[in-house]
Design an enzyme around this catalytic site. Structure first.
Site: not given
Lengths: 630, 424
Positions: A288, A311, A315
């Site tokens: 990209h 918050g 992962p």
């Protein structure tokens, strides 16, 4: 099959809440004649059980009219306009444009759409829109409170409602990812290529996708992560969100801010790809335009950490992405905040004929058979021979004729003969009927093809037909086992001239050099010269009567062609079949077209004016008055 | 396609060419710049550029890296003879800049300008427009004097002529130069916007008599603006970044990529690495590479690469062969297995069986070598006709006698990384 025209309903569904860009009532215009994408959108509508198609009109600058496509098993017609203005004026219910315009025209067409009254959202599919133009579009969209998805994106999808163009791939994948009915998870991704994988992951770990948008790979996407996440935040049907960011740029930090200041409260599972950028020594550009780690802040690691600190559920690697999504969703369900949406059986999707054929589950007798060439593979083949091989091995014109007319790899003597015939017959001056006709037509201002055809149409029993005629005459008698004497007598008794015998000027004492060349060639190379020998016997008889009744060039070509066919393995019956097919005329047409076209171009370059036959060359013999019929 | 760096030479060449059109007729930039590459006949240069032998010169490499002074790669106040010698000593020689080593191939020669003040001007693209940066304290790391920099945001479509630049220049701008610098900034901005620049930094520029001379220039151009601006760009190249020297195999893949409509990419990171990837899709390939690194195997990661855009069977075959050849050249010295990850997400429209045909052809070619080098293969892919593609792969395992584990969309995309490397 029933054909219906989509009615131009005036009932718009523009009372969609602000946070919804697309749903099962969305009516869209597709800019660009992308027939497959349009069909895919309609197929999606169908399995979502939409009442009406999502595409109501097509804008195609080069053609207007109607476009026929499937709505389930039925066929419908979609109107096609040349301009967006016309399309929107006739379809006021439209508020979405899927823009397939190229990188060159994506800007002006999107601008027009954003400035129009009707269109609220434009999805720009093109890659390679200049950044400055996208920035201008972003400004317009902001001022007019409108939305851009893209550029450089596959688009997005509202599950059970609306599909932008080709988003989410094939129908079976759409059903496998439960996209035919809305779930409760909304996502925003930079990459469009990965959106399919996201649909899959979300479908397997939650009750499915509610909406997904791929914002596109450019540095300045028309709308960014935060724009869509805030929309999802306001939407009561969205219970949790997923974001897939990327190395490069700083757009993800807007999301970090919103998490911190409480604008985003719904659970968000986020991951930014490109954590591997740190192992690349020099600056490696990923797919990209936006994906390029400039400053430390732009690295995927920094973004993932910032999102986690703010918050979001982040992962440790993409490998746990599915786990995190599942945990987050299960927690929502356990806490009683959300009841999973049940699965729905989609209607059966008619398989496209082409797809079914490819899968080998249907068959149909073909309407057409072709046994000489195939253009479908990687390379064009003539009778199984790749075109590159024909050039590498220098098969020549004769070799190609052999493949396409006889489906044989001809020996050198035979292809050489065919080439000599073409060379010999290529032209016979401007005065002969065919050339004359071509010239007259060319001078009348007709195009090359019309002029050529005008010349070719004279070829027949009298002009150029001697080649065909001689082959016919000689083989007729020879193959029946008749003697030359019988043939001469028999033809005489029928009062038919033997085709291929006789010349205006040439004679036994003044032989035609063209005939000599061909005869010598055949004698030297042909394995069989039975027809030639027969014709020469005839010539002996006819020249005994008159000196100029020689086997002429047309006759020579005619008989030799028959001998060539015998020489490459055809039986006498098969030779007759070829003669009846008009093979000799075919050779003559092939050769002489070269000459005709030469004359036509010659006349055009000379700028010759309209031909008019001179009066003094016409004997006017008109009666004074007509005979009166009683 | 994206923002791409251009040579300092090209930036200065364009600036000189369009100076009077965009910037000013009252003061000028003589634009004396010469680029020397390996094919340049240096001795012929003074014929065309008479100033080379008449003025003192500066020479430096022009290969998209900065901090050349720090690395001893600028020769200033030198004669043409000295410049020639300096270039000759360095041309085509491996040079290390920071962590990167590559050959020096391009050098920029300019007149040496004795000067007093050094100034700073830059323009940078952002979502809402472009920002002009200006400081009277150029020639140093600008971050260290950031409080002297004025930032002037010019919105999208905003007419820079209607912005009072002069009043927005830093307070310490010399009075006699305010108008000149304002005109210069405006003109530079128009030049930048009209030619689809995305980044332009001049650090420093100096005032020499009636001239403004940019001493050091860095620029990036938005190459998607090609169809609008290529006429003005002239003969412009976008060189690969310093240190991106391609190996034979990388070069081969790059050439195939350029020739076909499909996309094929290959970067060899560590030829001795044990983990090789052959992944479909740009995003997918990044994710697989990420996961290998995130799971702690960065030292074992051999390559980065991708194939996408529906490549033909022939192309995938060639691509796969190239990777297989690299990975089976030698055994792991410790005798450990090597891993080939044939991965990918769920394809939109690419026929999976078709692309796998090319890969299986290559695997068959390398049957013996794959066994010898103890290669284990893991496959994960989805999309059109994937069942058939996976079946082909499973059957191939029996035929090759090489372990192949095959998974579809029911298995998380990167799980095969885990299975291969962690044995889970």
């Amino acid at each position: 099959m029933e054909a219906i025209t989509v009615t131009k309903s005036k009932k718009g569904n523009k009372k969609r809440p602000d946070y919804l860009l697309m749903d099962k009532n969305t009516k869209a215009i597709v800019f660009g004649y992308q027939q497959r994408a349009i069909q895919r959108m309609l197929d999606f509508d169908y399995i979502c059980r939409r009442d009406t198609p999502s595409v109501v009109a097509i804008v195609n600058p080069t053609r207007d009219g109607l476009h026929k496509c499937f709505w389930g098993t039925k066929e419908i017609l979609l109107p096609m306009y040349r301009t967006l203005a016309e399309a929107t004026s006739k379809h006021s219910e439209v508020d979405f444009m899927v823009n397939f315009a190229s990188f060159r025209s994506a800007y002006p067409t999107s601008k027009e759409a954003l400035e129009s009254k009707a269109i609220r959202t434009v999805a720009i599919i093109a890659e390679g829109v200049p950044e400055n133009r996208t920035k201008e579009l972003i400004k317009i969209a902001k001022e007019k409170n409108k939305w851009i998805i893209g550029p450089a994106t596959v688009g997005g999808i509202a599950a059970g409602g609306f599909r932008i163009g080709n988003t989410a791939g094939m129908l079976d994948n759409i059903v496998a990812s439960k996209l035919h009915r809305p779930g409760s998870v909304a996502y925003v991704s930079k990459s469009g290529g990965l959106s399919n994988e996201l649909n899959n992951i979300i479908a397997r770990n939650t009750d499915g996708v509610f909406e997904g948008v791929a914002i596109g790979g450019d540095r300045y996407p028309g709308s960014t992560f935060i724009d869509h996440l805030l929309r999802y935040e306001k939407n009561p049907d969205v219970k949790m969100t997923v974001m897939l960011g990327e190395v490069g740029g700083a757009d993800e930090y807007e999301v970090v801010k919103a998490l911190k200041d409480g604008r985003i409260k719904k659970p968000l599972v986020a991951w930014c790809i490109g954590t591997c950028s740190k192992v690349f020594p020099a600056e490696v550009q990923f797919g990209h335009a936006g994906a390029r780690a400039g400053a430390d802040l732009e690295t995927a690691d920094a973004k993932n950490k910032a999102l986690k600190d703010a918050g979001a559920a982040v992962p440790n690697s993409f490998d746990d992405f599915d786990e995190k999504i599942k945990q987050t969703f299960d927690k929502l369900v356990k806490s009683g905040k959300h009841k999973p949406i049940p699965d729905v059986e989609p209607p059966r999707i008619p398989i496209d004929y082409a797809v079914a054929l490819k899968q080998g589950i249907i068959r149909r007798p073909a309407q057409f058979i072709s046994t000489i060439s195939d253009d479908r593979g990687e390379e064009l083949r003539y009778c199984g021979v790749k075109i590159s091989k024909i050039f590498e091995e220098e098969w020549g014109l004769g070799g190609v004729i052999g493949l396409l007319w006889f489906k044989k790899k001809l020996p050198k003597w035979a292809s050489g003969f065919l080439e000599r015939v073409v060379l010999l017959t290529a032209d016979h001056g401007p005065a002969v009927s065919g050339a004359h006709n071509s010239i007259v037509a060319a001078r009348a201002g007709k195009d090359l093809i019309s002029s050529l055809v005008s010349g070719l149409l004279t070829i027949g029993p009298r002009f150029g037909g001697a080649v065909q005629g001689s082959a016919d005459h000689f083989t007729q008698y020879l193959y029946k086992g008749e003697t030359p004497e019988f043939m001469v007598k028999n033809m005489k008794s029928k009062n038919v001239n033997i085709q291929g015998i006789g010349h205006r000027i040439k004679s036994v004492t003044n032989p035609d050099v063209r005939v000599t060349i061909m005869k010598d060639y055949a004698k030297k190379h042909f394995p069989i010269t039975e027809t030639l020998d027969y014709a020469l016997d005839i010539e002996k008889l006819t020249t005994a009567k008159r000196n100029n009744l020689i086997l002429n060039v047309d006759g020579c070509i005619g008989v030799l062609c028959c001998d060539m066919l015998r020489g490459i393995g055809y039986s006498r019956d098969e030779v007759r079949e070829f003669v009846d097919l008009g093979i000799l005329n075919a050779l003559f047409v092939l050769g002489r077209s070269i000459g005709f076209m030469g004359h036509i171009m010659d006349q055009k370059r000379l700028k010759s004016r309209l031909y008019r036959h001179p009066w003094d060359d016409i004997q006017y013999m008109m009666p004074d008055k007509p005979e009166v019929v009683k | 396609m994206a923002q791409r760096g251009i040579r300092e030479f090209d930036g200065k060449r364009m600036l000189a060419k369009y100076w009077s059109e965009y910037i000013s007729k009252d003061f000028s930039f003589p634009g004396k710049v010469v680029l020397v590459d390996p094919k340049t006949k240096i001795d012929d240069l003074p014929k065309k550029h008479k100033w080379l032998t008449k003025e003192k010169l500066v020479v430096k490499p022009d290969q998209l890296f900065g901090k050349r002074g720090k690395h001893g790669l600028i020769k200033a106040n030198a004669s043409f003879a000295e410049v020639k010698k300096w270039i000759k000593e360095r041309m085509n020689k491996d040079t290390t800049v920071g962590k990167v080593t590559d050959k020096l191939t391009h050098f920029l020669i300019e007149p040496y300008i004795p000067h007093k003040g050094e100034f700073y001007a830059a323009i940078k693209s952002n979502r809402d427009g472009d920002t002009i940066y200006f400081s009277n304290h150029g020639g140093v790391d600008i971050e260290s004097v950031w409080d002297t920099v004025s930032e002037i945001q010019i919105g999208v479509n905003e007419d820079v002529d209607k912005v009072n630049i002069e009043s927005k220049l830093p307070k310490d701008t010399p009075k006699d130069k305010r108008k000149m610098f304002a005109d210069f900034s405006k003109g530079l901005f128009k030049f930048y916007r009209d030619l689809n620049y995305a980044y332009l930094e001049i650090n420093p520029f100096v005032v020499s008599g009636k001239d403004i001379v940019p001493l050091d220039l860095v620029a990036r151009i938005d190459d998607t603006g090609h169809f609008e601006s290529s006429g003005k760009w002239g003969d412009l190249s976008f060189p690969a970044p310093f240190g991106r020297k391609l190996s034979t195999e990388e070069q081969y893949i790059k050439e195939m990529d350029e020739k076909s409509g499909a996309s094929l990419k290959l970067t060899v990171l560590n030829p001795k690495g044990r983990v090789w990837t052959m992944v479909a899709g740009g995003g997918g390939s990044v994710i697989y590479t990420d996961t290998i690194v995130d799971l702690g195997y960065r030292d074992e990661l051999a390559n980065y690469g991708e194939y996408s855009g529906n490549p033909t069977t022939d192309l995938t075959y060639e691509y796969a062969k190239t990777i297989l050849d690299l990975m089976t050249r030698e055994k792991d010295p410790k005798g450990r297995p090597k891993f080939l990850l044939v991965g990918g997400g769920i394809a939109n429209f690419t026929d999976v069986a078709k692309t796998f045909t090319g890969i299986t052809m290559a695997l068959k070619d390398y049957k013996k070598k794959l066994k010898e080098t103890n290669v284990k293969i893991y496959v994960r892919r989805g999309g059109p006709n994937y069942q058939e593609g996976l079946r082909i792969m499973r059957e191939l395992g029996d035929e090759l006698g090489v372990p192949i584990e095959v998974y579809g969309p029911e298995t998380h995309m990167t799980r095969i990384v885990n299975m291969a490397l962690e044995g889970k």
